[in-house]
Design an enzyme around this catalytic site. Structure first.
Site, mmCIF file in Angstrom:
data_model
loop_
_atom_site.group_PDB
_atom_site.id
_atom_site.type_symbol
_atom_site.label_atom_id
_atom_site.label_comp_id
_atom_site.label_asym_id
_atom_site.label_seq_id
_atom_site.Cartn_x
_atom_site.Cartn_y
_atom_site.Cartn_z
ATOM 1 C CB THR B 51 -1.001 -0.013 1.222
ATOM 2 O OG1 THR B 51 -1.822 1.132 1.263
ATOM 3 C CG2 THR B 51 -0.405 -0.092 2.437
ATOM 4 C CD GLU B 52 -1.183 3.876 -3.031
ATOM 5 O OE1 GLU B 52 -1.177 2.522 -3.005
ATOM 6 O OE2 GLU B 52 -2.153 4.345 -3.605
ATOM 7 C CG ASN B 53 -0.725 4.015 3.321
ATOM 8 O OD1 ASN B 53 -1.109 3.115 2.599
ATOM 9 N ND2 ASN B 53 -1.370 4.093 4.586
ATOM 10 C CB SER B 93 6.230 4.048 -0.525
ATOM 11 O OG SER B 93 4.872 3.389 -0.860
#
Lengths: 238, 215
Positions: B51-53, B93
């Site tokens: 997840t990009e966070n 990320s």
């Protein structure tokens, strides 16, 4: 003696000036330094440019800073979330500027700002409306856009633990933009849930080396934005 | 226009994607319908969700009592971290994304063109608040871009089109399209139909598709 500990959020933000560019950590409420933002509202600096992934929820934290008319421009990737009401209203009235940046480009622009790299090429946004006005160059047959670094006069960042040298560790996905924002600001102001003695943070697990941090304030029980929003709280407190 | 042909249930489409992603892949799922894919990973297959966070090894939603507002996904919903997970900052990320380290990304779509252009971030309405998030980075950097979508809009308009009329997320980026009617591959700027739902004929599929299909 190297001691970056400040006694209160108010003291830590006291020299933020009108027109400053401020990097504010957080992805939604995770990592948003709400106590530092509220201190900045009390302080009252105006015409600020805010660099942050979102624009806040409800009427507290970043949304309250915008609602208090202290912000002239936001640079962000996703200026709306489930409960964002303040920014959309001002934007529709033309009362606030928006520079929309793809999230990875935003992160890399900030990272480069901290690393002394003035600009870089990326394939993100090639062929879209967000390529307008940007220099294009072909490397190995593929198109790339030139993107410029972002630097802050200040950064407001939330972390889990800090020591007086400014070494930081974060909590889970609240880390997000914190480490790169610490690098990219002239004066980085951090609120830590806990300030610990030197040596208590294992050097092997330090995430942000203290050299990137100028001020640390302990905020032992930070408020949770989603709870404040659910209770319909407003800052300054209603 | 209400279509008589229903095709596959969207959960079945999500299962098809889960079956097609190889064991050991690193996968990023978009917000909404793409998240269904995580529910259908076959027993014995190990897929690592990004997840990009800032989390690799994202697990399912927690019980409400264990939800942590500092452990969330890109849709800002509370999630869990599996044993072996790791956290990282946003530049790392997106280095995973933009540096070509993520194997598959599954995204929703407003429109996909026959050349593989994707429009999924803005309807371009003048009064809308523009918000792009990580979509443009994902399509520019992830090795394989899969789209999951209903084949037509709620009002029956084709979503698989000759040319996108909505603002683009990326040009020539989509590799595979999974809809309730068919599975299609985009190759050499053409769409090839690989599989049809049981009640869908080639003629029907073309009749609800603006793009030129190759069977």
């Amino acid at each position: 003696m190297l001691n970056k500990i400040y006694s209160s959020p108010a003291e830590a933000v006291a020299d933020i000036f009108d027109g400053a560019t401020i990097l504010i950590s957080g992805f939604g409420e995770a990592g948003s330094p709400i106590e530092l933002i509220h201190a900045l509202i009390d302080h009252g600096a105006k015409n600020l440019t805010i660099v942050s992934n979102n624009t806040g929820s409800g009427h507290v934290g970043l949304a309250a800073l915008i609602e208090n008319k202290q912000v002239k421009k936001v640079i962000c990737s996703f200026p709306k979330t489930a409960n964002s009401v303040v920014f959309p209203e001002l934007y529709k009235k033309g009362e606030i500027e928006l520079e929309l940046v793809p999230q990875g480009t935003l992160a890399e622009r900030i990272r480069c700002g901290g690393a002394g790299i003035p600009a870089f090429y990326t394939p993100t946004a090639v062929g879209t409306v967000l390529e307008e006005g940007k220099e294009k160059r072909i490397f190995n047959g593929k198109e790339y856009l030139l993107e410029h670094a972002i630097k802050g006069d200040f950064a407001l960042v939330k972390c889990l633990k800090a020591d007086r040298y400014g070494n930081l560790v974060y909590n889970k996905t609240a880390r997000n933009f914190g480490p790169i924002m610490c690098m990219a600001a002239k004066t980085t102001i951090v609120q830590a849930k806990q300030v610990v003695q030197l040596g208590e943070i294992d050097p092997e697990i330090v995430v942000t080396p203290g050299i990137f941090v100028q001020r640390v304030v302990e905020v032992p029980n930070p408020m949770e934005e989603s709870i404040l929003v659910a209770e319909n709280r407003r800052y300054p407190w209603n | 226009m209400e279509l008589k042909v229903k095709g596959w249930d969207i959960n079945f489409v999500a299962k098809k994607i889960a079956d097609d992603i190889p064991d050991g892949s690193y996968v990023n799922l978009g917000i909404g319908i793409p998240e269904l894919v995580a529910n259908h990973i076959p027993e014995g297959k190990e897929i690592i969700f990004h997840t990009e966070n800032g989390l690799l090894g994202m697990g399912p939603s927690p019980e409400p009592s264990k939800a942590d507002p500092e452990l969330i996904n890109a849709g800002k919903k509370c999630v869990t971290a599996i044993p072996g997970a790791c956290y990282f900052h946003h530049a790392d990320s997106f280095a995973m994304i933009r540096g070509g380290h993520i194997d598959y990304c599954v995204l929703g779509a407003f429109q996909v063109s026959q050349e593989g252009d994707l429009a999924n971030w803005s309807t371009g309405e003048p009064n809308a608040i523009p918000a792009v998030g990580g979509a443009m980075d994902l399509v520019a950097g992830v090795k394989n871009i899969f789209v999951i979508t209903q084949h037509v809009t709620k009002t029956g308009e084709p979503k698989i089109v000759k040319k996108c009329t909505y603002p683009l997320t990326g040009k020539n980026v989509v590799n595979k399209i999974y809809t309730n009617f068919a599975v299609m591959e985009v190759f050499d700027k053409k769409i090839f139909v690989k599989e049809l739902a049981p009640d869908v004929t080639p003629e029907f599929l073309q009749s609800v598709t603006d793009a030129e299909l190759h069977f």
